[in-house]
Design a protein around this motif. Structure first.
Motif, PDB file in Angstrom:
ATOM      1  N   VAL B 313       0.835  -1.198   0.000  1.00 37.68           N
ATOM      2  CA  VAL B 313       0.000   0.000   0.000  1.00 37.68           C
ATOM      3  C   VAL B 313       0.870   1.249   0.000  1.00 37.68           C
ATOM      4  CG1 VAL B 313      -1.691   1.308   1.317  1.00 37.68           C
ATOM      5  CG2 VAL B 313      -1.906  -1.154   1.125  1.00 37.68           C
ATOM      6  N   PHE B 359       1.806  -0.243  11.428  1.00 32.04           N
ATOM      7  CA  PHE B 359       0.384   0.066  11.275  1.00 32.04           C
ATOM      8  C   PHE B 359       0.146   1.565  11.240  1.00 32.04           C
ATOM      9  CE2 PHE B 359      -0.038  -4.194  13.319  1.00 32.04           C
ATOM     10  CZ  PHE B 359      -0.414  -4.809  12.159  1.00 32.04           C
ATOM     11  N   LEU B 362       0.789   2.632   7.861  1.00 27.99           N
ATOM     12  CA  LEU B 362      -0.304   2.217   6.980  1.00 27.99           C
ATOM     13  C   LEU B 362      -1.463   3.195   7.078  1.00 27.99           C
ATOM     14  CD1 LEU B 362      -1.562   0.049   5.138  1.00 27.99           C
ATOM     15  CD2 LEU B 362      -2.435  -1.044   7.174  1.00 27.99           C
ATOM     16  N   ILE B 363      -1.845   3.503   8.317  1.00 27.03           N
ATOM     17  CA  ILE B 363      -2.991   4.391   8.504  1.00 27.03           C
ATOM     18  C   ILE B 363      -2.685   5.770   7.926  1.00 27.03           C
ATOM     19  CG2 ILE B 363      -4.442   5.513  10.234  1.00 27.03           C
ATOM     20  CD1 ILE B 363      -4.155   2.997  11.937  1.00 27.03           C
ATOM     21  N   LEU B 366      -2.792   5.701   4.151  1.00 27.52           N
ATOM     22  CA  LEU B 366      -4.148   5.558   3.617  1.00 27.52           C
ATOM     23  C   LEU B 366      -4.934   6.843   3.757  1.00 27.52           C
ATOM     24  CD1 LEU B 366      -5.059   1.964   4.741  1.00 27.52           C
ATOM     25  CD2 LEU B 366      -4.655   2.793   2.446  1.00 27.52           C
ATOM     26  N   ILE B 367      -4.626   7.617   4.808  1.00 23.26           N
ATOM     27  CA  ILE B 367      -5.375   8.842   4.993  1.00 23.26           C
ATOM     28  C   ILE B 367      -4.866   9.942   4.059  1.00 23.26           C
ATOM     29  CG2 ILE B 367      -5.963  10.666   6.628  1.00 23.26           C
ATOM     30  CD1 ILE B 367      -5.615   8.438   8.777  1.00 23.26           C
TER      31      ILE B 367
END
Lengths: 456, 382
Positions: B313, B359, B362-363, B366-367
């Motif tokens: 991602v 994580f 990742l967050i 993604l934001i």
């Protein structure tokens, strides 16, 4: 159900007679009485326990007015289970756990089933509730600066045990806020990303619970927090006369701990009933329809003027609040919490309950919770016990011809939850994605593409 | 996926160059951040000189991070390939990786039982490691294809969440299947990579002088082998996707399944090949992982799988070069977090938080940039 689609004329009147004849309530009554008797004769036998609980399913499917069904269920859950529980406390424990997990599953059902947001870290909210009461209801406040394992035992607690009732409501609020805090950044994401992020969040909460014993000892690390206070019971329940009377009925020594067994079963049942009512009312509300709209077509829902993020946040917060309240109850029931309880497999268990029973279907989810909980704490355990009994004997495995005693210890069925859950998930998705007791709308959605293919 | 490119030489050399750039770039960037932090926090500790210790640790941390990064990158490629073609997160990829790790370990254990691992030359030892990697690739590749056939293909065209839930089921099922196999055959469920050959020996890069003490900055032969094998995988994959007929078909299916089918491409076969290649890469990564960390158990694939997904991602899912970049960045960050977090916070936060780091990234990605570092913004496929 199928009654409405039955052919008219003779068949119809036959059908009408059959479904409205008084024979069903009588049969179900006989069934319940029979299984109750069987449970009293052999309190340890798994098969009678399961048959007894299956009576609830028959009550659900009984062609009768809801009032009568409710009365039946009320008798079974409110009178028979506690009565059997006097001599058979394990039944109460099973009842308690089923109520707890059914509440969790109903909460997750709001998120996954109603709003269509796959949450793989749902157990984190349960952990928030549990640690909330664990922190304030134990002596942890005295131990903020001591290393895990080195704290002294003291006779006094910083807060009164009866604050439990306040914290029951605080648990709802705090986990709802946690849900909003987590949801705000991630709910803009598409479904499959959301799944991974929530999974990550679940792990983060567990890692935090494991490691926040330093610099300030908040969670006591992997050792967990104990003892946690339970609310005080009314005096007459724990009075010697009461205990003696119950001991007389049960023909065994009934202790205060057993009384707590009744108490927690009753409390969990009440919370479950409240949850069912709330979930049912939400499903039919404006918010519930907005969730359905978002689940089915986000773009169309926005075009219809539904505030996307706010509606999703509501699902997250409400779903989280159910499990927060149960977390508080759980901490008091166990008097001990540790990070182990809140692992990924627990989140997946709850997901399996929802999917097995039927996404979006309230009765389905409750049944799924009952089945998976029985599988987890009763069926697999019984199988393990049976296997270890065989292992100690001199028997031989039928087809393989190897003695049971040579079976490795690692092959303990109770440890193979993941295998069972994995299989359930795959098989359900391939053959019946709408679940065992599907909700009508979901059923139509899941088979949409098949119909489209058939038409083409 | 990438735009069509047919020049074979370019298809091989270009990603190598990009990779070199990424590795250097991200290493320098992360190092600079850490050094800056060391200067800033210098005053907080009196028991040691933060700046000095940062410099001393830096080369080793970099090497560890890059090695780990290549493992993540190789796993991430499997996610990205499948996502690129099907827009589907293969949640069970971590378990396919785990099967590869076990396959590699098992074949070497089998050879050790035959006495084939004692008294061997360096070249033979190297060949055996390659054999383990190949075994892992074959087992994982076939496993991935069968999983696709059984658990994903019947669900193609269902609502998005359906195959994802099935994949979660596969992931748990495979974990316990391996546990069951290992328990019933070996009585316990973990295995260790046999020790043989000269791989744990260290190759000294240079020596630093620290208050009169000489400190070697060394790299294990293991790490070199891992990086080289991973590089070969990456280059091979780039060649396959960008310069062969099969690759062209994969890209066509990724772009539009239906039209690709109308053009005479066997869509099912191409999807199976995608899973085969992705799975084989996962298996290779698994064998390398076992080679590096020695111990494997049925749950070993879960966290690396998640992190590799994060890497995919991070780089822009569906983008092959992006997956490599994401893997390396993540490996570096994790290695730095594991080494420096504890030193900088006076032991309050230790290496346990390195998983949270992944994580959090990742967050954040993604934001703020859901398309990833290299990904183009693409609309959802109908």
């Amino acid at each position: 159900m199928t009654a409405s689609t039955a052919p008219s004329g003779l068949l119809h009147s036959l059908w009408h007679r059959l479904t409205h004849s008084p024979i069903w309530p009588v049969l179900v009554l006989l069934y319940i009485a029979g299984t109750t008797y069987l449970v009293t004769t052999a309190p340890r036998a798994l098969q009678w326990r399961v048959l007894f609980l299956a009576g609830l399913l028959f009550i659900y499917y009984m062609p009768q007015r809801p009032v009568i069904k409710l009365a039946y269920a009320g008798v079974v859950l409110g009178i028979l289970v506690p009565f059997l529980g006097i001599s058979n406390p394990f039944l109460l424990e099973i009842g308690f756990q089923i109520c707890v997990f059914a509440t969790l599953a109903l909460g997750l059902n709001i998120v996954v089933g109603f709003a269509g947001l796959l949450d793989l870290g749902y157990i984190a909210f349960y952990a928030v509730g549990a640690y909330l009461w664990a922190f304030y209801g134990s002596q942890q406040l005295y131990n903020l600066n001591s290393v895990a394992g080195a704290q002294q035992v003291r006779p006094d607690f910083p807060f009164d045990a009866n604050l439990f009732w306040l914290f029951l409501f605080l648990g709802i609020g705090v986990s709802a806020i946690t849900g909003i805090l987590l949801g705000t950044p991630v709910l803009r994401l598409r479904g499959d990303y959301l799944a991974i992020v929530t999974l990550g969040f679940g792990e983060v909460i567990r890692v935090l619970a494991n490691n926040l014993d330093k610099p300030i000892n908040l969670t006591n690390g992997p050792q967990g927090i104990t003892p946690i206070q339970r609310p005080e019971l009314p005096g007459f329940l724990t009075s010697p006369a009461m205990l003696e009377w119950l001991s007389g009925i049960a023909r065994r020594n009934v202790s205060v701990g057993d009384i707590y067994g009744f108490f927690f079963y009753g409390l969990a049942l009440v919370i479950l009933i409240v949850t069912i009512v709330v979930a049912k009312r939400l499903e039919d509300s404006k918010l519930g329809r907005a969730w359905t709209a978002i689940r089915e077509d986000e773009t169309a829902a926005i075009a219809m003027g539904i505030p996307l993020v706010r509606t999703k946040l509501a699902a997250f917060a409400i779903g989280a609040s159910f499990s927060g309240a149960m977390g508080v109850v759980f901490a008091a029931n166990r008097t001990f919490v540790s990070p182990e309880t809140f692992s990924l497999i627990a989140s997946i268990s709850v997901l399996v309950m929802v999917i097995l029973g039927g996404l979006g279907s309230i009765p389905g989810v409750i049944m799924g919770a009952a089945v998976v909980t029985l599988l987890n704490i009763d069926f697999l355990q019984t199988l393990s016990l049976e296997l270890s009994r065989l292992r100690q004997g001199t028997g031989v495995i039928p087809i393989l011809g190897i003695p049971w005693s040579q079976l490795p210890n690692q092959l303990d069925p109770a440890r193979y939850q993941r295998l069972v859950f994995g299989l359930i998930l795959i098989i359900m998705m391939i053959f019946r994605p709408e679940g065992i007791i599907p909700s009508q709308r979901r059923k139509m959605e899941m088979h949409e593409h098949e119909e489209a293919e058939a038409r083409a | 996926m990438n735009l069509p490119r047919t020049n074979a030489l370019e298809a091989v050399l270009r990603p190598l160059g990009q990779l070199l750039l990424f590795v250097t770039g991200s290493s320098v960037a992360v190092s600079l951040v850490v050094i800056a932090a060391a200067y800033l926090l210098r005053g907080t500790r009196t028991d040691m000189d933060l700046v000095q210790i940062t410099y001393v640790l830096l080369p080793q941390v970099l090497i560890d991070g890059i090695t780990l990064g290549f493992v993540y990158a190789t796993i991430a490629l499997g996610y990205t390939m499948v996502y690129g073609v099907l827009e589907f997160i293969n949640f069970a990829h971590g378990e396919i990786f785990m099967f590869g790790a076990f396959a590699g370990v098992e074949i070497l254990i089998f050879m050790r039982l035959r006495g084939m691992l004692t008294d061997i030359g360096d070249i033979t030892a190297l060949a055996y490691v390659v054999l383990a990697v190949l075994t892992g690739m074959v087992v994982s590749g076939l496993l991935a294809v069968s999983v696709e056939r059984v658990a994903y293909r019947p669900l193609r065209g269902s609502p998005r969440l359906i195959p994802l839930i099935s994949a979660i089921g596969v992931s748990f099922f495979l974990q316990d299947t391996m546990r069951f196999l290992q328990s019933s055959i070996n009585g316990d469920f973990y295995r260790s990579f046999p020790t043989f050959g000269p791989f744990t020996q260290r190759f000294t890069l240079f020596t630093v002088d620290l208050d009169g003490r000489a400190l070697d900055v060394a790299i294990q032969y293991k790490a070199i082998i891992m990086i080289v094998v991973a590089l070969m995988m990456l280059v091979g994959l780039n060649y396959l996707v960008n310069a062969t007929k099969v690759g062209k078909a994969i890209r066509a299916v990724a772009q539009d399944q239906r039209t690709a089918g109308l053009m005479g491409i066997n869509v099912n076969a191409i999807i199976a090949i995608t899973f085969l290649v992705g799975g084989a890469l996962g298996g290779a990564a698994g064998a390398l992982f076992a080679f590096r960390f020695t111990r494997v158990d049925p749950f070993v694939g879960f966290l690396p799988g998640l992190k590799a997904f994060t890497a995919a991602v991070l780089g822009g899912i569906g983008n092959i070069t992006g997956a490599m970049l994401g893997g390396i960045v993540l490996g570096l960050l994790e290695s730095f977090a594991a080494s420096y977090l504890s030193i900088f916070t006076r032991g309050a936060f230790g290496a346990e938080y390195k998983d949270i780091f992944a994580f959090a990234i990742l967050i954040a990605i993604l934001i703020f940039k859901p398309s990833g570092l290299l990904g183009q913004t693409v609309g959802q496929k109908a």
